[in-house]
Design an enzyme around this catalytic site. Sequence first.
Site, PDB file in Angstrom:
ATOM      1  CB  SER A 100     -15.320 -59.407  -7.001  1.00  0.00           C
ATOM      2  OG  SER A 100     -14.452 -60.355  -6.441  1.00  0.00           O
ATOM      3  CE  LYS A 136     -15.007 -66.814  -8.911  1.00  0.00           C
ATOM      4  NZ  LYS A 136     -14.830 -65.314  -8.473  1.00  0.00           N
ATOM      5  NE  ARG A 162     -13.276 -68.526  -5.498  1.00  0.00           N
ATOM      6  CZ  ARG A 162     -14.130 -69.669  -5.928  1.00  0.00           C
ATOM      7  NH1 ARG A 162     -13.457 -70.427  -6.204  1.00  0.00           N
ATOM      8  NH2 ARG A 162     -15.575 -69.402  -5.663  1.00  0.00           N
TER       9      ARG A 162
END
Length: 220
Positions: A121, A151, A48
């Site tokens: 998600s 995040k 990611r």
Amino acid sequence: MQNVQAFMRLYFIAGTQDCLHVEGKATENLLSILEQALQAGITCYQFREKGKNALQDRQKIKALAIKCRDLCHQYHVPFVVNDDVQLAIEIGADGIHVGQTDMAVADVAALCHSKCFIGTSVNTLQQGLAAQANPLIDYFGAGPIFPTQSKEDPKPVVGVDFVSTIRQNGIDKPIVAIGGITVQTADLLRQKGANGVAVISAITQSHNIKQTVQELLGNA
């Protein structure tokens, strides 16, 4: 399709933006942390590379992703790409993970031609029910369970009972709980019905990755 449920037990997610606290080159730090985590027993890894502190050069991202993929395959661990479907296809990723606002799952599946397993998600029961009903979705990440700093735009915290709620509503697809999870909470989430936990900082900021991974794996 491989047994996706088995991959969920300890799902490590990271990019260079998660390794900036370590001295040295972020790309090398990521590779070092990933290899230590693989040696210790993680069951899945998601690349990611996202956010303002992440790599922005497309070629550098691809080169790093290939190195991460090769490390994962060396340890027979599935390699998943976050969001970037084109990258996943180009380098032969095992899986792709897309959020609710990323590319539509049907479009992802059409591009991947069943070469990748697909995860998404979920932050609400409604999203969970939709993911359960969609035959193209192989697993989903439920959360954030706890507040997270990993995040830049986290969704609302759902709490540990969110996993129980999902299970009580007939959802039986593999679930990986995500968001602020630590060694102290991993087993609890499995008891609530999660097949495993996904972590970023619990591993990237660990002073003893081998011990942390073993503790996160809990009772096999």
